[in-house]
Write an enzyme that holds these catalytic residues in place. Structure first.
Site, mmCIF file in Angstrom:
data_model
loop_
_atom_site.group_PDB
_atom_site.id
_atom_site.type_symbol
_atom_site.label_atom_id
_atom_site.label_comp_id
_atom_site.label_asym_id
_atom_site.label_seq_id
_atom_site.Cartn_x
_atom_site.Cartn_y
_atom_site.Cartn_z
ATOM 1 C CG MET A 234 -2.130 -1.186 1.264
ATOM 2 S SD MET A 234 -3.444 -0.610 2.598
ATOM 3 C CE MET A 234 -2.495 -0.653 3.938
ATOM 4 C CG ASN B 263 1.563 2.235 4.730
ATOM 5 O OD1 ASN B 263 0.549 1.551 4.685
ATOM 6 N ND2 ASN B 263 2.712 1.527 4.118
ATOM 7 C CE1 TYR C 262 -1.800 -5.698 11.841
ATOM 8 C CE2 TYR C 262 -4.047 -6.428 11.926
ATOM 9 C CZ TYR C 262 -3.369 -5.850 11.168
ATOM 10 O OH TYR C 262 -3.607 -4.967 10.175
#
Length: 241
Positions: A18, A87, A154
């Protein structure tokens, strides 16, 4: 007129996936972009392909000193920073029950996914004040909105990113600095996507990175000047169920 003309943007984790998609679109739309990543070979290659309006800086996002180096090099090359896309991230250990997690695995995910977002926001603020405002986009996940089994580190970090985004948005509003979080679902990147996610997505597929990039473009641009402290979801309907 290009949508990001006169913008100076840092994108972490920009050597692939991404982040690379964001960088390519941003340069195309007129921004000056600093790509950062621990993968120097790939990051440098992408920056060279993008030309004079792109710069690569090797960067460990969990290292506070590296953050200052990135900000200084950005300002010295392109001027005050107007955009930051946090990101970079990792999934960490997959399919491991909470009771079996090792401290070092948990702490490593915290450092890369959570601490780096805090340190990135903290380090760019002074530069954004010089620019009389800016936009910060923190890449969270659908895992920052709903729980998931056996990926506790996570999920923990992505919920933390959602909360940090809201806190920072309130603190930075007086400086015309906007902060938003983006929550992708299953995306074709280097981070593994479980088949179960694809099956559970109402649109029935995994998204291309470019399908997230245009949302990030909107948030970094002046088209979104009244959006701050919000969650933007790109998940094919996954969290709507």
């Amino acid at each position: 007129m290009s949508r990001l003309s006169e913008k100076v943007v840092i994108i972490t984790g920009a050597a692939s996936g991404m982040g690379e998609s964001f960088a390519r679109l941003f340069v195309e739309e007129g921004a000056k972009v600093v790509l950062t990543d621990i993968n120097e070979e790939k990051g440098q290659k992408v920056a060279e392909e993008l030309g004079e309006n792109a710069l690569f800086v090797k960067h460990d996002v969990a290292n506070k000193d590296d953050w200052q180096v990135v900000v200084d090099k950005t300002e010295n090359t392109f001027g005050p920073i107007t955009g930051l896309v946090n990101n970079a991230g990792i999934v960490g250990p997959n399919d491991i029950p909470l009771e079996d997690l090792k401290d070092e695995d948990f702490n490593n995910v915290i450092a890369i996914n959570q601490y780096s977002v805090f340190k990135g926001m903290q380090t760019v603020v002074k530069s954004m004040k010089k620019a009389n405002g800016g936009s910060i986009v923190n890449i969270s996940s659908t895992a920052g909105l709903v729980g998931s089994v056996n990926v506790t580190p996570y999920v923990t970090t992505k919920f933390a990113v959602t909360g940090m985004t809201k806190a920072a948005a309130l603190e930075f509003a007086e400086y015309n600095i906007r902060v938003n979080s983006v929550h992708p679902g299953g995306i074709k990147t280097n981070i593994d996507v479980f088949d179960a996610v694809k099956k559970a997505t109402p649109l029935g597929r995994i998204a291309e990175p470019e399908e997230v990039s245009y949302l990030i473009l909107y948030l970094i641009s002046d088209e979104s000047t009244f959006s701050t402290g919000s969650e933007f979801v790109v998940d094919g309907g996954f969290t709507a169920q």
